[in-house]
Design a protein around this motif. Structure first.
Motif, mmCIF file in Angstrom:
data_model
loop_
_atom_site.group_PDB
_atom_site.id
_atom_site.type_symbol
_atom_site.label_atom_id
_atom_site.label_comp_id
_atom_site.label_asym_id
_atom_site.label_seq_id
_atom_site.Cartn_x
_atom_site.Cartn_y
_atom_site.Cartn_z
ATOM 1 N N TYR A 129 0.888 -1.214 0.126
ATOM 2 C CA TYR A 129 0.023 -0.044 0.010
ATOM 3 C C TYR A 129 0.843 1.373 -0.004
ATOM 4 O O TYR A 129 0.819 2.298 -0.608
ATOM 5 N N SER A 163 2.022 2.027 -3.369
ATOM 6 C CA SER A 163 1.206 1.919 -4.294
ATOM 7 C C SER A 163 0.722 3.292 -5.091
ATOM 8 O O SER A 163 -0.176 3.447 -6.083
ATOM 9 N N ALA A 198 -4.493 -0.569 -2.160
ATOM 10 C CA ALA A 198 -3.288 -0.318 -3.283
ATOM 11 C C ALA A 198 -4.048 -0.820 -4.897
ATOM 12 O O ALA A 198 -3.795 -0.091 -5.727
#
Length: 197
Positions: free
Chosen positions: A80, A83, A124
């Motif tokens: 995450y 991302s 993400a």
């Protein structure tokens, strides 16, 4: 207690709150970037993944699961964290629908197996569909609720489920989910990512 028992019980206990958050989120999603047909298909894939992950967890030993948990959370957080990027970049990297569904199915398996950090992974994935931070959070709530619903359909019949622990967790989860939806409404989108990480 057995970490599988903890995971199964918390998954079932938190599912009512996630269903509340998912229902509230679906009403606030912008239909400019999504269509109801796509959302319904994605929900089906998410639920199938949740069922598969739950069945896999029931076949995993307590020791193996305990050893995996910290690495699963670290993996989800790192994915995450890396991302993001400027919004125009995310739009250019928009995933084709079949790729999105395949990844969502995989995340559903992960979420059914171990829900911790799965929201990071779904966020993400949604970052690569071009959704804004707030719209991404709303869509994440819908898909995570679907993943958990699939897992709950399996766990509800498991002998590992601890009902006496489930009730207070469920009550707190529902209150927390409702409060979280109101917090998302007034938070600046730019504050969401660092806070989540």
């Amino acid at each position: 207690i057995d970490p599988r028992i903890a995971s199964i019980t918390s998954t079932v206990a938190l599912s009512p709150g996630q269903i509340v958050a998912g229902a509230m989120s679906s009403a606030r999603l912008s239909m400019r970037s999504l269509t109801w047909a796509r959302i319904v298909v994605a929900i089906i894939f998410a639920m199938l993944g949740g069922v598969s992950g739950a069945l896999l967890l029931l076949e995993t030993s307590a020791g193996s699961f305990r050893a995996l948990v910290p690495w699963l959370v670290l993996f989800a957080t790192v994915v995450y964290a890396f991302s993001g990027g400027p919004a125009p970049m995310r739009v250019q990297q928009r995933l084709p629908q079949p790729v999105f569904l395949a990844i969502l199915l995989t995340l559903g398996v992960y979420g059914g197996y171990y829900g911790g950090g799965n929201s990071f992974l779904v966020l993400a994935l949604l970052a690569f569909t071009g959704l804004s931070d707030k719209q991404g959070v709303l869509a994440k709530n819908v898909y995570v609720a679907a993943i958990n619903a699939g897992a709950v359909a399996v766990f509800a019949f498991s002998s590992l489920l601890q009902w006496q622990l489930l009730v207070p967790l469920a009550a707190g989860g529902m209150l927390g989910s409702a409060a979280g939806m109101h917090i998302v409404d007034w938070m600046k989108p730019s504050a969401l990512r660092p806070m989540i990480i």
